[in-house]
Scaffold this active site. Structure first.
Site, mmCIF file in Angstrom:
data_model
loop_
_atom_site.group_PDB
_atom_site.id
_atom_site.type_symbol
_atom_site.label_atom_id
_atom_site.label_comp_id
_atom_site.label_asym_id
_atom_site.label_seq_id
_atom_site.Cartn_x
_atom_site.Cartn_y
_atom_site.Cartn_z
ATOM 1 N N ALA A 67 0.869 -1.184 0.000
ATOM 2 C CA ALA A 67 0.000 0.000 0.000
ATOM 3 C C ALA A 67 0.900 1.225 0.000
ATOM 4 O O ALA A 67 2.076 1.152 0.374
ATOM 5 C CB ALA A 67 -0.892 -0.024 1.230
ATOM 6 N N GLY A 110 0.766 -5.069 1.051
ATOM 7 C CA GLY A 110 -0.496 -5.162 0.309
ATOM 8 C C GLY A 110 -0.320 -5.811 -1.062
ATOM 9 O O GLY A 110 -1.257 -6.401 -1.589
ATOM 10 N N GLU A 113 -0.434 -9.396 -0.364
ATOM 11 C CA GLU A 113 -1.828 -9.705 -0.012
ATOM 12 C C GLU A 113 -2.724 -9.715 -1.256
ATOM 13 O O GLU A 113 -3.618 -10.552 -1.374
ATOM 14 C CB GLU A 113 -2.340 -8.691 1.021
ATOM 15 C CG GLU A 113 -1.687 -8.914 2.382
ATOM 16 C CD GLU A 113 -1.934 -7.778 3.361
ATOM 17 O OE1 GLU A 113 -1.789 -6.599 2.957
ATOM 18 O OE2 GLU A 113 -2.274 -8.060 4.518
ATOM 19 N N GLU A 133 5.423 -5.073 6.831
ATOM 20 C CA GLU A 133 4.750 -4.002 7.572
ATOM 21 C C GLU A 133 5.337 -3.798 8.969
ATOM 22 O O GLU A 133 5.346 -2.699 9.505
ATOM 23 C CB GLU A 133 3.242 -4.309 7.701
ATOM 24 C CG GLU A 133 2.476 -4.259 6.389
ATOM 25 C CD GLU A 133 2.407 -5.575 5.651
ATOM 26 O OE1 GLU A 133 3.281 -6.447 5.873
ATOM 27 O OE2 GLU A 133 1.491 -5.753 4.825
HETATM 28 N N1 DAK Z 1 4.610 3.192 -0.810
HETATM 29 C C1 DAK Z 1 4.970 4.362 -1.385
HETATM 30 N N2 DAK Z 1 6.057 4.505 -2.136
HETATM 31 C C2 DAK Z 1 6.831 3.423 -2.318
HETATM 32 C C3 DAK Z 1 6.519 2.175 -1.741
HETATM 33 C C4 DAK Z 1 5.340 2.086 -0.960
HETATM 34 N N3 DAK Z 1 4.923 0.923 -0.430
HETATM 35 N N4 DAK Z 1 7.480 1.296 -2.098
HETATM 36 C C5 DAK Z 1 8.345 1.976 -2.875
HETATM 37 N N5 DAK Z 1 7.954 3.245 -2.997
HETATM 38 C C6 DAK Z 1 8.615 4.321 -3.753
HETATM 39 C C7 DAK Z 1 9.866 4.801 -3.014
HETATM 40 O O1 DAK Z 1 9.507 5.740 -2.031
HETATM 41 C C8 DAK Z 1 10.649 5.411 -4.157
HETATM 42 O O2 DAK Z 1 10.075 6.668 -4.457
HETATM 43 P P1 DAK Z 1 11.027 7.991 -4.628
HETATM 44 O O3 DAK Z 1 11.834 8.058 -3.392
HETATM 45 O O4 DAK Z 1 11.847 7.674 -5.855
HETATM 46 O O5 DAK Z 1 10.046 9.105 -4.816
HETATM 47 C C9 DAK Z 1 10.320 4.495 -5.326
HETATM 48 O O6 DAK Z 1 9.114 3.821 -4.980
HETATM 49 C C10 DAK Z 1 11.408 3.427 -5.539
HETATM 50 O O7 DAK Z 1 11.628 2.776 -4.311
HETATM 51 P P2 DAK Z 1 13.098 2.615 -3.646
HETATM 52 O O8 DAK Z 1 13.981 3.724 -4.062
HETATM 53 O O9 DAK Z 1 12.889 2.372 -2.207
HETATM 54 O O10 DAK Z 1 13.592 1.273 -4.379
HETATM 55 P P3 DAK Z 1 14.583 0.176 -3.830
HETATM 56 O O11 DAK Z 1 14.843 -0.726 -4.975
HETATM 57 O O12 DAK Z 1 15.770 0.800 -3.147
HETATM 58 O O13 DAK Z 1 13.782 -0.612 -2.705
HETATM 59 C C11 DAK Z 1 11.848 -1.760 -1.798
HETATM 60 C C12 DAK Z 1 12.682 -1.361 -3.074
HETATM 61 C C13 DAK Z 1 10.593 -2.424 -2.306
HETATM 62 C C14 DAK Z 1 12.653 -2.739 -0.968
HETATM 63 C C15 DAK Z 1 11.571 -0.474 -0.965
HETATM 64 O O14 DAK Z 1 11.009 0.509 -1.846
HETATM 65 C C16 DAK Z 1 10.610 -0.733 0.156
HETATM 66 O O15 DAK Z 1 10.985 -1.254 1.202
HETATM 67 N N6 DAK Z 1 9.334 -0.326 -0.046
HETATM 68 C C17 DAK Z 1 8.313 -0.435 0.980
HETATM 69 C C18 DAK Z 1 7.864 -1.859 1.154
HETATM 70 C C19 DAK Z 1 6.821 -1.971 2.275
HETATM 71 O O16 DAK Z 1 7.113 -1.658 3.433
HETATM 72 N N7 DAK Z 1 5.614 -2.407 1.925
HETATM 73 C C20 DAK Z 1 4.541 -2.516 2.864
HETATM 74 C C21 DAK Z 1 3.772 -1.216 2.927
HETATM 75 S S1 DAK Z 1 2.418 -1.272 4.096
HETATM 76 C C22 DAK Z 1 -5.272 -2.334 4.103
HETATM 77 C C23 DAK Z 1 -4.857 -2.757 2.865
HETATM 78 C C24 DAK Z 1 -3.492 -2.922 2.610
HETATM 79 C C25 DAK Z 1 -2.555 -2.592 3.556
HETATM 80 C C26 DAK Z 1 -2.962 -2.163 4.782
HETATM 81 C C27 DAK Z 1 -4.323 -2.021 5.064
HETATM 82 N N8 DAK Z 1 -6.673 -2.151 4.400
HETATM 83 C C28 DAK Z 1 -7.652 -2.708 3.479
HETATM 84 C C29 DAK Z 1 -7.063 -1.391 5.485
HETATM 85 C C30 DAK Z 1 -1.158 -2.733 3.209
HETATM 86 C C31 DAK Z 1 -0.153 -2.101 3.881
HETATM 87 C C32 DAK Z 1 1.204 -2.110 3.278
HETATM 88 O O17 DAK Z 1 1.424 -2.679 2.243
#
Ligand code: DAK
Length: 259
Positions: A67, A110, A113, A133
């Protein structure tokens, strides 16, 4: 319909529709609008008689990295309650036609998921699955703790959810999370092959069989068995059942009409 964050091809191939998540710069982070578009596309494809199977994919870098954290960051619990995103997510689960996730690169949070909410997962070798997360101070919220645990068992699911570690496509295959791993350059072709195979079957029995497998996944055995029996009887109300069995007896290929 015009979409900003997804690309939809209702007739990608005969009977097979393709939805491509399309926020490449953000690794296909699932913002609210993208999810709404995805929901609307699925509702429309589910009603389209020329579609029998749906593929959801991303690109070589990411299926979806979760997400959109930037959009979620400042939200309060009450904001989330009011947005009620679950209605959108539930609609994916309610899609009657089979959905195949074609995953390459990251399928995280997400994104993982979403892939698990689809019915089958075909992955490229570079795919990485994870529920990270915990690393940003929350936990899976769209079914991750439930679907992951049921798919791969308590031990590995607990480790992934509590440490945020990613697993590779091959580990995902070994643990039962996904259907197959293929080289990155053919992951979509492989998903398409599977979709084509399913599209040859009776849409009526595919729908009822999908419902029944999901019931097994989502309920206790006894409830699942009753549900399966009801749907099994219902197959016999279709012309496709008559055609399928007649074709077998006559040693020819069935011509299923979805009736
Ligand atoms: N959200 C927003 N931006 C994201 C992102 C994300 N999840 N993942 C990557 N990006 C963006 C980065 O901020 C970056 O943007 P700029 O800085 O260039 O503006 C761009 O994508 C490229 O990412 P990186 O520079 O970080 O790329 P790397 O290759 O170095 O790293 C990575 C890739 C995937 C390891 C890293 O980006 C990362 O750790 N991303 C976050 C992964 C994460 O934590 N995912 C879980 C998020 S929480 C619900 C439904 C769903 C959910 C909750 C509730 N309900 C129905 C209520 C779900 C929650 C989640 O998924």
């Amino acid at each position: 319909m015009n979409y900003e964050f997804i690309i939809v091809e209702p007739q990608f191939q005969t009977y097979v529709a393709l939805i491509r998540l399309n926020r490449p710069k953000e690794l296909n982070a699932l913002n609210l609008q993208l999810m709404l578009e995805l929901k609307n596309a699925l509702v429309s494809l589910d009603e389209n008689e020329n579609v029998r199977c749906i593929i959801i994919t991303g690109n070589e870098q990411a299926f979806a990295a979760g997400a959109d954290i930037k959009q979620m960051e400042s939200k309060s619990a009450i904001d989330l309650l009011k947005i009620d995103q679950f209605e959108t997510w539930d609609q994916i689960r309610k899609t009657k036609k089979p959905i195949i996730a074609a995953v390459c690169g990251f399928a995280l949070g997400g994104g993982c998921e979403l892939a698990m909410t689809c019915d089958m997962i075909v992955a490229g070798e570079s795919a990485k699955f994870g529920q990270p997360e915990i690393k940003i101070g929350v936990m899976p919220g769209a079914g991750g703790t439930q679907r992951l645990t049921r798919a791969i068992g308590k031990a590995l699911a607990m480790e992934m959810v509590l440490t945020g570690k990613f697993i590779s496509a091959y580990e995902a295959l070994k643990s039962g999370l996904i259907n197959r791993v293929v080289p990155d350059d053919v992951y979509l072709d492989e998903a398409l092959k599977l979709a084509n195979e399913i599209s040859q079957m009776s849409p009526v029995s595919v729908r009822l069989a999908k419902e029944s497998v999901l019931r097994a996944f989502e309920s206790g055995l006894q409830e699942g068995l009753y549900f399966e029996r009801k749907n099994f009887y219902m197959c016999f109300a279709s012309e496709d059942q008559k055609e399928g069995m007649k074709a077998f007896v006559e040693k020819r290929k069935p011509d299923f009409k979805g009736k």
